[in-house]
Motif scaffolding. Structure first.
Motif, PDB file in Angstrom:
ATOM      1  N   THR A  17      42.767 -40.813  72.281  1.00 40.58           N
ATOM      2  CA  THR A  17      41.620 -40.275  73.011  1.00 40.58           C
ATOM      3  C   THR A  17      40.331 -40.860  72.450  1.00 40.58           C
ATOM      4  O   THR A  17      40.072 -40.770  71.246  1.00 40.58           O
ATOM      5  N   TYR A  18      39.539 -41.459  73.295  1.00 42.11           N
ATOM      6  CA  TYR A  18      38.326 -42.138  72.843  1.00 42.11           C
ATOM      7  C   TYR A  18      37.293 -41.158  72.294  1.00 42.11           C
ATOM      8  O   TYR A  18      36.493 -41.522  71.432  1.00 42.11           O
ATOM      9  N   ASP A  19      37.308 -39.911  72.764  1.00 41.95           N
ATOM     10  CA  ASP A  19      36.385 -38.910  72.233  1.00 41.95           C
ATOM     11  C   ASP A  19      36.676 -38.631  70.762  1.00 41.95           C
ATOM     12  O   ASP A  19      35.757 -38.404  69.970  1.00 41.95           O
ATOM     13  N   SER A  20      37.951 -38.650  70.377  1.00 43.84           N
ATOM     14  CA  SER A  20      38.316 -38.455  68.976  1.00 43.84           C
ATOM     15  C   SER A  20      37.797 -39.605  68.118  1.00 43.84           C
ATOM     16  O   SER A  20      37.310 -39.401  67.004  1.00 43.84           O
ATOM     17  N   VAL A  21      37.890 -40.818  68.657  1.00 44.42           N
ATOM     18  CA  VAL A  21      37.374 -41.988  67.932  1.00 44.42           C
ATOM     19  C   VAL A  21      35.867 -41.859  67.731  1.00 44.42           C
ATOM     20  O   VAL A  21      35.336 -42.121  66.638  1.00 44.42           O
ATOM     21  N   LYS A  22      35.173 -41.429  68.768  1.00 42.38           N
ATOM     22  CA  LYS A  22      33.720 -41.260  68.671  1.00 42.38           C
ATOM     23  C   LYS A  22      33.363 -40.188  67.647  1.00 42.38           C
ATOM     24  O   LYS A  22      32.411 -40.353  66.858  1.00 42.38           O
ATOM     25  N   ALA A  23      34.093 -39.086  67.646  1.00 43.28           N
ATOM     26  CA  ALA A  23      33.816 -38.000  66.710  1.00 43.28           C
ATOM     27  C   ALA A  23      34.061 -38.453  65.271  1.00 43.28           C
ATOM     28  O   ALA A  23      33.298 -38.113  64.361  1.00 43.28           O
ATOM     29  N   PHE A  24      35.123 -39.228  65.068  1.00 43.93           N
ATOM     30  CA  PHE A  24      35.419 -39.755  63.740  1.00 43.93           C
ATOM     31  C   PHE A  24      34.295 -40.671  63.271  1.00 43.93           C
ATOM     32  O   PHE A  24      33.814 -40.574  62.135  1.00 43.93           O
ATOM     33  N   ASN A  77      44.902 -49.354  60.451  1.00 40.74           N
ATOM     34  CA  ASN A  77      46.349 -49.480  60.386  1.00 40.74           C
ATOM     35  C   ASN A  77      47.055 -48.700  61.490  1.00 40.74           C
ATOM     36  O   ASN A  77      48.180 -49.028  61.867  1.00 40.74           O
ATOM     37  N   ALA A  78      46.402 -47.681  62.037  1.00 42.78           N
ATOM     38  CA  ALA A  78      47.054 -46.824  63.030  1.00 42.78           C
ATOM     39  C   ALA A  78      47.426 -47.598  64.285  1.00 42.78           C
ATOM     40  O   ALA A  78      46.662 -48.445  64.753  1.00 42.78           O
ATOM     41  N   GLY A  79      48.594 -47.298  64.816  1.00 41.79           N
ATOM     42  CA  GLY A  79      49.042 -47.954  66.040  1.00 41.79           C
ATOM     43  C   GLY A  79      50.374 -47.378  66.469  1.00 41.79           C
ATOM     44  O   GLY A  79      50.996 -46.598  65.737  1.00 41.79           O
ATOM     45  N   ILE A  80      50.820 -47.755  67.649  1.00 43.08           N
ATOM     46  CA  ILE A  80      52.100 -47.274  68.147  1.00 43.08           C
ATOM     47  C   ILE A  80      52.955 -48.429  68.642  1.00 43.08           C
ATOM     48  O   ILE A  80      52.436 -49.484  69.017  1.00 43.08           O
ATOM     49  N   ALA A  81      54.273 -48.211  68.639  1.00 47.19           N
ATOM     50  CA  ALA A  81      55.221 -49.168  69.202  1.00 47.19           C
ATOM     51  C   ALA A  81      56.225 -48.369  70.020  1.00 47.19           C
ATOM     52  O   ALA A  81      56.955 -47.549  69.472  1.00 47.19           O
ATOM     53  N   THR A  82      56.231 -48.590  71.302  1.00 43.69           N
ATOM     54  CA  THR A  82      57.138 -47.866  72.187  1.00 43.69           C
ATOM     55  C   THR A  82      57.513 -48.752  73.365  1.00 43.69           C
ATOM     56  O   THR A  82      56.739 -49.628  73.759  1.00 43.69           O
ATOM     57  N   ASP A  83      58.697 -48.536  73.904  1.00 41.08           N
ATOM     58  CA  ASP A  83      59.070 -49.275  75.112  1.00 41.08           C
ATOM     59  C   ASP A  83      59.001 -48.382  76.349  1.00 41.08           C
ATOM     60  O   ASP A  83      59.506 -48.734  77.410  1.00 41.08           O
ATOM     61  N   ARG A  84      58.368 -47.220  76.216  1.00 44.34           N
ATOM     62  CA  ARG A  84      58.180 -46.312  77.344  1.00 44.34           C
ATOM     63  C   ARG A  84      56.742 -46.397  77.854  1.00 44.34           C
ATOM     64  O   ARG A  84      55.808 -46.446  77.063  1.00 44.34           O
ATOM     65  N   PHE A  85      56.570 -46.397  79.146  1.00 39.57           N
ATOM     66  CA  PHE A  85      55.235 -46.415  79.730  1.00 39.57           C
ATOM     67  C   PHE A  85      54.699 -44.984  79.761  1.00 39.57           C
ATOM     68  O   PHE A  85      55.264 -44.101  80.405  1.00 39.57           O
ATOM     69  N   GLU A  93      47.440 -47.628  79.834  1.00 36.82           N
ATOM     70  CA  GLU A  93      48.740 -47.548  79.166  1.00 36.82           C
ATOM     71  C   GLU A  93      48.514 -47.301  77.678  1.00 36.82           C
ATOM     72  O   GLU A  93      47.642 -47.886  77.057  1.00 36.82           O
ATOM     73  N   MET A  94      49.325 -46.421  77.091  1.00 38.16           N
ATOM     74  CA  MET A  94      49.070 -45.895  75.754  1.00 38.16           C
ATOM     75  C   MET A  94      49.022 -46.972  74.662  1.00 38.16           C
ATOM     76  O   MET A  94      48.185 -46.911  73.760  1.00 38.16           O
ATOM     77  N   THR A  95      49.898 -47.958  74.724  1.00 33.90           N
ATOM     78  CA  THR A  95      49.903 -48.999  73.689  1.00 33.90           C
ATOM     79  C   THR A  95      48.601 -49.789  73.700  1.00 33.90           C
ATOM     80  O   THR A  95      48.015 -50.062  72.638  1.00 33.90           O
ATOM     81  N   ILE A  96      48.148 -50.160  74.885  1.00 33.08           N
ATOM     82  CA  ILE A  96      46.897 -50.905  75.004  1.00 33.08           C
ATOM     83  C   ILE A  96      45.711 -50.020  74.626  1.00 33.08           C
ATOM     84  O   ILE A  96      44.794 -50.450  73.911  1.00 33.08           O
ATOM     85  N   ALA A  97      45.734 -48.771  75.081  1.00 30.38           N
ATOM     86  CA  ALA A  97      44.644 -47.846  74.763  1.00 30.38           C
ATOM     87  C   ALA A  97      44.524 -47.640  73.264  1.00 30.38           C
ATOM     88  O   ALA A  97      43.419 -47.620  72.713  1.00 30.38           O
ATOM     89  N   THR A  98      45.660 -47.496  72.590  1.00 27.99           N
ATOM     90  CA  THR A  98      45.665 -47.189  71.157  1.00 27.99           C
ATOM     91  C   THR A  98      45.465 -48.421  70.290  1.00 27.99           C
ATOM     92  O   THR A  98      44.562 -48.483  69.455  1.00 27.99           O
ATOM     93  N   LEU A 140      37.110 -50.047  69.535  1.00 28.82           N
ATOM     94  CA  LEU A 140      36.054 -49.048  69.692  1.00 28.82           C
ATOM     95  C   LEU A 140      35.658 -48.508  68.324  1.00 28.82           C
ATOM     96  O   LEU A 140      34.463 -48.448  67.988  1.00 28.82           O
ATOM     97  N   LEU A 141      36.638 -48.151  67.525  1.00 33.40           N
ATOM     98  CA  LEU A 141      36.351 -47.655  66.181  1.00 33.40           C
ATOM     99  C   LEU A 141      35.690 -48.732  65.328  1.00 33.40           C
ATOM    100  O   LEU A 141      34.719 -48.466  64.609  1.00 33.40           O
TER     101      LEU A 141
END
Length: 332
Positions: free
Chosen positions: A95-102, A118-126, A134-139, A146-147
């Protein structure tokens, strides 16, 4: 996903089995560092190193505060640092609002000598993020940069106030070698390449993590070319920790688990590369680091076509970041 060439595969195996990044000894006395995704895995072990090396403040940017507090206690117990050294801050890259608050909290710090993203995700589910992307690109891509741009003013301020050279470290991966990024050709020049990756009907999720790491590499290189030329007060680099035992990829299936069991580095050994990147010299600026040294990125990245894709990716990403936080490009 394209198959790895024999040379890439051999290089990977040699690195995994025969190269051991050096144990960090560089002092962090009096300095402040942020490590995101640091309640487990590489982030936790990197944060432990920073505390062991005398950092005045180590901030754990985590999604789960309870797990973050457990990590904090573990670091204090194993390093003997004071209770005040390690802090746990909420950060949810989905969530971009969380990034802004941080980032808003970061503004209140006296100094910031390094941030290790270092934070990131790896998933094969959309899965669609809150933003609809899409969550992988967003994260891994949008929220990560953004951060980066939101904390850049504090890094620059630290450089000027304390006559030092802070570091902005993006934790990428050698898996960017494993994709030929076919989307770059499937999306016409008048269309938005980044936005197309959130089209569920066309998403190639088996390759998505690789693509996200390639996008990180491309964005970092173009940022340095356009905005952070040599001599810039902040060093930006992007690091490959190698394949390590961590919770990343826990959704990737039993086959990947067995592969990691046979080949992966220990989490602590992998974390050494993150700590190295956060203290590496000018030679690392704008560079891909692997095995704690400047290394060559994938051939696609270095090609003429890659340079054009790089410009396109950064143009679209910077436009998206401006939409999320108007004026953010002025932070350079």
């Amino acid at each position: 996903m394209s198959a790895a060439s024999p040379s890439v595969l051999l290089g990977f195996l040699y690195s995994q089995f025969f190269v051991k990044p050096p144990y960090p000894t560089h002092s962090w006395a009096g300095k402040t560092v942020i490590v995101t995704g640091s309640n487990v895995g590489l982030g936790l072990e990197a944060a432990r190193h920073f505390a062991r090396l005398g950092a005045q403040k180590v901030i754990l940017g985590v999604r789960n505060l309870e797990k973050g507090e457990t990590a904090r206690k573990s670091i204090i117990e194993t390093t003997g640092c004071s209770d005040e050294t390690v802090e746990v801050w909420q950060l949810d890259l989905s969530t971009y609002d969380s990034v802004k608050a941080f980032a808003k909290r970061v503004e209140g710090l006296q100094r910031l000598d390094a941030i290790v993203e270092n934070a990131g995700i790896a998933t094969d589910r959309f899965v669609a993020a809150e933003s609809g992307e899409e969550m992988t690109i967003a994260t891994n891509v949008i929220a990560t940069f953004l951060l980066a741009l939101l904390v850049l003013p504090k890094l620059k301020e630290t450089a000027h106030r304390f006559n030092t050279r802070p570091h902005l470290v993006i934790v990428s991966s050698e898996v960017h070698f494993l994709t030929d990024f076919p989307e770059r050709k499937a999306v016409g020049p008048s269309e938005n390449l980044l936005a197309s990756l959130s089209d569920k009907s066309k998403a190639r999720m088996h390759d998505r993590y690789n693509v996200s790491k390639l996008l990180e590499v491309l964005a970092c290189r173009q940022i340095v070319e356009d905005h952070m030329r040599p001599g810039y007060p902040v060093i930006l680099n992007f690091v490959n920790p190698g394949l390590c035992h961590s919770e990343l990829g826990r959704e990737m299936g039993f086959g990947f688990y067995l592969f990691k069991l046979a080949v992966a580095r220990t989490t602590e050994v992998g974390s050494r590369t993150l700590v190295h990147a956060a203290s590496a010299g000018e030679e690392s600026h704008g560079q891909y680091l692997s095995d704690a040294r400047v290394s060559e990125p994938a051939d696609l990245v270095k090609s003429e076509e890659g340079r054009e894709v790089q410009k396109r990716v950064w143009r679209e990403l910077s436009e998206r970041l401006e939409q999320i936080q108007p004026g953010i490009m002025g932070n350079f």
